[in-house]
Design a protein around this motif. Sequence first.
Motif, PDB file in Angstrom:
ATOM      1  N   LYS A 223       0.840  -1.188   0.000  1.00 40.45           N
ATOM      2  CA  LYS A 223       0.000   0.000   0.000  1.00 40.45           C
ATOM      3  C   LYS A 223       0.881   1.245   0.000  1.00 40.45           C
ATOM      4  N   PRO A 224       0.399   2.340  -0.582  1.00 41.09           N
ATOM      5  CA  PRO A 224       1.226   3.533  -0.761  1.00 41.09           C
ATOM      6  C   PRO A 224       1.361   4.372   0.516  1.00 41.09           C
ATOM      7  N   ILE A 225       2.114   3.875   1.472  1.00 43.46           N
ATOM      8  CA  ILE A 225       2.363   4.689   2.665  1.00 43.46           C
ATOM      9  C   ILE A 225       3.818   5.137   2.654  1.00 43.46           C
ATOM     10  N   GLY A 226       4.080   6.248   3.342  1.00 47.39           N
ATOM     11  CA  GLY A 226       5.437   6.741   3.397  1.00 47.39           C
ATOM     12  C   GLY A 226       5.956   7.164   2.033  1.00 47.39           C
ATOM     13  N   SER A 227       7.244   6.969   1.830  1.00 48.39           N
ATOM     14  CA  SER A 227       7.918   7.306   0.567  1.00 48.39           C
ATOM     15  C   SER A 227       8.838   6.156   0.184  1.00 48.39           C
ATOM     16  N   ILE A 228       9.286   6.175  -1.055  1.00 44.79           N
ATOM     17  CA  ILE A 228      10.180   5.115  -1.507  1.00 44.79           C
ATOM     18  C   ILE A 228      11.393   5.703  -2.226  1.00 44.79           C
ATOM     19  N   LEU A 229      12.541   5.191  -1.859  1.00 39.48           N
ATOM     20  CA  LEU A 229      13.797   5.512  -2.541  1.00 39.48           C
ATOM     21  C   LEU A 229      14.049   4.400  -3.539  1.00 39.48           C
TER      22      LEU A 229
END
Length: 230
Positions: A223-229
């Motif tokens: 699920k799209p929580i936080g951020s992604i590097l």
Amino acid sequence: MERMECVILKLTGKLFLPEQSATLRATIEQLKQLTPMLNIGIVVGGGNIFRGDEQSAGRGISSTAGHTIGMLATMMNGVLLHDLLEQAGIPSVIMSGLTCPQVGIEPTHDAFKEAFTAGKIIIFAGGTGLPFVTTDTNALIRALQIDAYEVWKATSVDGIYTADPKTDPAATKLAVVSYATAREQRLGFIDPVACTLAEQHTIPVRVFSIFEEHALIDLAHNKPIGSILT
């Protein structure tokens, strides 16, 4: 039997503060739900006890001594986490970068395989055993060792920002950040060595707040929580 995917969870030392006991126990309950789905390695921070770089100068000690104290702090948190996991019926094993057989075993390929085959969570404590290596970098090293598909960096901030949102009201949250952007703009959420390792080996790093409800479950279900590097 199909091999389960591996993930590294890097836990902020703030989670081990006494006032965060309820959040820590909620985190453990989420881990209990995830162990049938994933092989989990946990890299524990120790900043709730001692921060090597920040506190060395103030105490009048060398950086090497400060980093060693910091690694010992992660071992203390590792013992705490191990005990709570066992109380919750979640088998786990401490693997320590610092040699201390009374606390943890040596992190080796065979030890990883044995632990995951037995359905255990691996708690990585004691850093790498060497000073001047952050827990961020240690998390990437352990991810490479266990062939993790992602690193989950659990912090007290809900993602990656253009500046520190705690001190800059103009800070903007970024959903996706490239390795190059993180490096060139010095966003500060991950140390440069860890960022370089992630880029070289194309390991995504998910940055999120461990204090959000069901955060680990949401990550496991992408699920799209936080951020992604990435």
